[in-house]
Design a protein around this motif. Structure first.
Motif, PDB file in Angstrom:
ATOM      1  N   TRP A  38      -0.470  -3.314   2.912  1.00 12.03           N
ATOM      2  CA  TRP A  38      -1.862  -3.582   3.264  1.00 12.03           C
ATOM      3  C   TRP A  38      -2.234  -5.025   2.954  1.00 12.03           C
ATOM      4  CZ3 TRP A  38      -2.755   1.423   0.340  1.00 12.03           C
ATOM      5  CH2 TRP A  38      -2.881   2.498   1.221  1.00 12.03           C
ATOM      6  N   GLU A  42      -7.854  -5.407   3.814  1.00 17.69           N
ATOM      7  CA  GLU A  42      -7.720  -4.002   4.210  1.00 17.69           C
ATOM      8  C   GLU A  42      -7.777  -3.094   2.984  1.00 17.69           C
ATOM      9  OE1 GLU A  42      -4.753  -4.199   8.069  1.00 17.69           O
ATOM     10  OE2 GLU A  42      -3.882  -4.420   6.070  1.00 17.69           O
ATOM     11  N   LEU A  43      -7.050  -3.466   1.956  1.00 17.81           N
ATOM     12  CA  LEU A  43      -7.017  -2.659   0.743  1.00 17.81           C
ATOM     13  C   LEU A  43      -8.387  -2.638   0.066  1.00 17.81           C
ATOM     14  CD1 LEU A  43      -5.426  -0.908  -1.165  1.00 17.81           C
ATOM     15  CD2 LEU A  43      -4.578  -2.984  -2.278  1.00 17.81           C
TER      16      LEU A  43
END
Length: 138
Positions: A38, A42-43
């Motif tokens: 990721w 995104e994470l």
């Protein structure tokens, strides 16, 4: 008159001259961490949106906890020797949500307590450190 905010260090163990207590090797590539596939943004978004009752929550929280610690150490390495920049980062960190917590403390808190407030604070801290480290690339 606004109250002066006390700067928050990256961690307390390093300040005390102790070894990193979490057993991870945060000098390796970010891709070797849990959830290394990721991107940071995104994470951070997954952390903010994943609810504790969801099946994948433990994986997201673990990946975010490890990423936050990794980013913290990577930023410290990047600015090593630049006490003025590190001090500036510590002052900015203190103004973020849960800013009184070091990066390590915040990683522990959102992992253990899973509240929306702590997940948001973790998400914002990941994004903050990621931008310091390398802009918007990851």
């Amino acid at each position: 008159m606004s109250e002066q905010v006390k700067p928050t260090p990256f961690n307390r163990w390093q300040q005390a001259g102790l070894e990193q207590p979490y057993g991870g090797d945060y000098s390796k590539s970010r891709d070797t961490l849990a959830g290394g596939h990721w991107r940071d943004k995104e994470l951070a978004e997954l952390l903010k949106q994943t609810l504790p009752s969801e099946l994948m929550s433990i994986g997201v929280y673990t990946a975010a906890k490890e990423r936050l610690r990794w980013l913290s150490q990577a930023v410290l390495r990047k600015y090593e020797g630049s006490h003025e920049l590190i001090s500036k980062v510590c002052h900015i960190r203190a103004t973020l949500p849960s800013g009184e917590l070091t990066d390590d403390e915040l990683a522990n808190e959102f992992f253990l307590h899973e509240t929306a407030e702590l997940r948001l604070a973790g998400s914002m801290r990941i994004n903050f450190l990621s931008e310091l480290l390398e802009g918007d690339k990851r």
